[in-house]
Design a protein around this motif. Structure first.
Motif, mmCIF file in Angstrom:
data_model
loop_
_atom_site.group_PDB
_atom_site.id
_atom_site.type_symbol
_atom_site.label_atom_id
_atom_site.label_comp_id
_atom_site.label_asym_id
_atom_site.label_seq_id
_atom_site.Cartn_x
_atom_site.Cartn_y
_atom_site.Cartn_z
ATOM 1 N N PHE A 62 8.103 -21.326 18.233
ATOM 2 C CA PHE A 62 6.791 -20.759 17.917
ATOM 3 C C PHE A 62 5.647 -21.603 18.440
ATOM 4 C CE2 PHE A 62 8.201 -22.967 14.064
ATOM 5 C CZ PHE A 62 7.110 -23.760 13.741
ATOM 6 N N LYS A 63 5.766 -22.919 18.481
ATOM 7 C CA LYS A 63 4.664 -23.762 18.970
ATOM 8 C C LYS A 63 4.405 -23.506 20.457
ATOM 9 C CE LYS A 63 2.950 -28.514 18.936
ATOM 10 N NZ LYS A 63 2.381 -28.483 20.264
ATOM 11 N N SER A 64 5.455 -23.511 21.238
ATOM 12 C CA SER A 64 5.310 -23.255 22.669
ATOM 13 C C SER A 64 4.816 -21.825 22.916
ATOM 14 C CB SER A 64 6.649 -23.490 23.366
ATOM 15 O OG SER A 64 6.522 -23.322 24.745
ATOM 16 N N GLY A 65 5.340 -20.876 22.149
ATOM 17 C CA GLY A 65 4.882 -19.498 22.271
ATOM 18 C C GLY A 65 3.407 -19.348 21.946
ATOM 19 N N ASN A 66 2.951 -20.046 20.907
ATOM 20 C CA ASN A 66 1.529 -20.005 20.554
ATOM 21 C C ASN A 66 0.680 -20.635 21.653
ATOM 22 O OD1 ASN A 66 1.978 -18.688 18.126
ATOM 23 N ND2 ASN A 66 2.150 -20.597 16.974
#
Length: 124
Positions: A62-66
């Motif tokens: 989720f961090k990279s996606g955000n």
């Protein structure tokens, strides 16, 4: 005025009222549609802006996606906004990620997703 369904079935531009796409995904896979193509398609259909989330985030990172969502929103300000993705598998990471996302005005909503695998990709 034609009913909205007629516009959609014929691929016609909607001009009678503002249209906001609230469920779009970014996929940074090389076979995916480019952001430029996505914006051109929005223009063709009369979509004012879109609120997007990331397939990378859905897959567990989720961090990279955000980060991907923020980069897209910065490339197309006023056209793309983001959902901040968080994972219920990592409750200790939820609040810090929400604070990080909403420090940026491009994020407009939250998507909570729970991975069934139970392992964060960077911990593999």
């Amino acid at each position: 005025m034609k009913p909205l369904i007629d516009h959609a079935l014929q691929g016609l531009r909607i001009e009678a009222f503002p249209v906001i796409d609230v469920h779009a995904h970014l996929d940074f896979n090389q076979d995916a549609v480019s952001l430029e193509d996505h914006i051109r398609e929005m223009d063709r259909l009369g979509i004012r802006c879109g609120i997007v989330s990331s397939i990378v985030a859905l897959a567990g990172d989720f961090k990279s996606g955000n980060d991907d969502v923020l980069a897209a929103a910065r490339r197309f300000p006023g056209r793309l906004y983001g959902y901040c993705h968080i994972s219920a598998n990592y409750p200790d990471r939820m609040l810090p990620e929400l604070k990080r996302c909403f420090a940026e005005p491009s994020f407009k909503g939250i998507k909570v997703y729970q991975q069934r695998r139970g392992t964060y990709p960077t911990e593999m």
